[in-house]
Scaffold this motif. Structure first.
Motif, short mmCIF file in Angstrom:
data_model
loop_
_atom_site.label_atom_id
_atom_site.label_comp_id
_atom_site.label_asym_id
_atom_site.label_seq_id
_atom_site.Cartn_x
_atom_site.Cartn_y
_atom_site.Cartn_z
N GLY A 144 -18.94 2.66 -28.76
CA GLY A 144 -17.14 3.02 -27.86
C GLY A 144 -16.80 1.42 -27.14
O GLY A 144 -16.88 0.41 -27.77
N ARG A 145 -16.33 1.84 -26.25
CA ARG A 145 -15.38 0.73 -25.88
C ARG A 145 -16.28 -0.83 -25.58
O ARG A 145 -16.39 -1.25 -25.13
N GLN A 146 -17.51 -0.18 -24.99
CA GLN A 146 -18.73 -1.23 -24.13
C GLN A 146 -19.13 -2.23 -25.36
O GLN A 146 -19.33 -3.33 -25.45
N SER A 147 -18.88 -1.84 -26.76
CA SER A 147 -19.25 -2.08 -27.91
C SER A 147 -18.58 -3.30 -28.36
O SER A 147 -18.32 -4.36 -28.57
N ARG A 148 -16.74 -2.44 -27.34
CA ARG A 148 -15.55 -3.24 -28.54
C ARG A 148 -15.13 -4.17 -27.31
O ARG A 148 -14.76 -5.87 -27.50
N LEU A 149 -16.06 -5.12 -25.93
CA LEU A 149 -15.99 -5.59 -24.71
C LEU A 149 -17.09 -6.46 -25.39
O LEU A 149 -17.05 -7.55 -25.09
N LEU A 150 -18.51 -5.40 -25.24
CA LEU A 150 -19.83 -6.57 -25.05
C LEU A 150 -20.32 -6.39 -26.56
O LEU A 150 -21.37 -7.65 -26.73
N THR B 157 -17.13 -11.49 -25.17
CA THR B 157 -18.33 -12.37 -25.90
C THR B 157 -17.53 -13.36 -26.44
O THR B 157 -17.72 -14.62 -26.54
N GLN B 158 -16.41 -12.62 -27.64
CA GLN B 158 -15.89 -13.91 -27.62
C GLN B 158 -15.14 -15.16 -27.07
O GLN B 158 -15.47 -16.33 -26.66
N VAL B 159 -14.82 -14.41 -25.41
CA VAL B 159 -13.78 -15.92 -24.92
C VAL B 159 -15.35 -16.61 -24.04
O VAL B 159 -15.09 -17.35 -23.74
N GLY B 160 -16.50 -15.43 -23.84
CA GLY B 160 -18.09 -16.40 -23.68
C GLY B 160 -18.47 -17.23 -24.03
O GLY B 160 -19.09 -18.81 -24.16
N GLU B 161 -18.37 -17.49 -25.64
CA GLU B 161 -18.67 -18.75 -26.27
C GLU B 161 -17.61 -19.84 -26.12
O GLU B 161 -18.20 -20.97 -26.63
N TYR B 162 -16.73 -19.97 -25.11
CA TYR B 162 -15.56 -20.80 -25.29
C TYR B 162 -16.26 -21.38 -23.76
O TYR B 162 -15.61 -22.34 -23.51
N ILE B 163 -17.37 -20.96 -23.49
CA ILE B 163 -17.90 -21.55 -21.83
C ILE B 163 -19.49 -21.93 -22.17
O ILE B 163 -19.86 -21.87 -22.69
N PRO B 164 -19.37 -23.17 -21.85
CA PRO B 164 -19.93 -24.14 -21.80
C PRO B 164 -21.26 -23.58 -21.53
O PRO B 164 -21.49 -22.82 -20.52
N ILE B 165 -22.29 -23.46 -21.91
CA ILE B 165 -23.95 -23.44 -21.89
C ILE B 165 -23.80 -21.37 -21.36
O ILE B 165 -24.83 -21.66 -22.27
#
Length: 126
Positions: free
Chosen positions: A1-7, A14-22
């Motif tokens: 659902g909505r959670q899997s589309r976000l996290l 998740t994809q935004v987090g992939e651009y953040i160091p560490i």
């Protein structure tokens, strides 16, 4: 659902987090442990401090830091990234620091001699 589309493995957060160091490294571990190979490859490609990351590419343009980045690329066996960093060396024979220094009286003569000594004839003629 909505959670899997976000996290989820392909979620927006998740994809935004992939651009953040560490954060990227942690997400890579989760993708690897979960067996999400495509998401893992995407995260590796997005790693800001990876061989092609935006922080790495910026560091390749900084005097002094460039030499360290070249060394790290070479030690990791990343020949293409090493060559890119070598060519971007700001204090190399075509680097922006060198080209600025070539316009300073007296310094320009020393650089021209150094270029000739290292057989960078085109740089010596600038």
């Amino acid at each position: 659902g909505r959670q899997s589309r976000l996290l989820g493995k392909d979620g927006v957060i998740t994809q935004v987090g992939e651009y953040i160091p560490i954060v990227n490294n942690g997400i890579q571990v989760v993708h690897k442990l979960s067996g999400h190979h495509e998401a893992l490859q995407r995260a590796k490609g997005s790693n800001p401090v990876g061989e092609d990351g935006y922080i790495t590419r910026t560091a390749e343009r900084l005097p002094g830091v460039n030499v360290l980045v070249q060394h790290l690329h070479k030690q990791a066996g990343k020949q293409e990234a090493f060559e890119r960093a070598r060519l971007r060396n700001p204090t190399g024979h075509n680097g922006y620091v060198t080209q600025i220094a070539e316009h300073i009286p007296l310094l320009n003569e020393g650089l021209a001699a150094l270029h000739r000594y290292r057989h960078y004839d085109l740089a010596a003629e600038r």
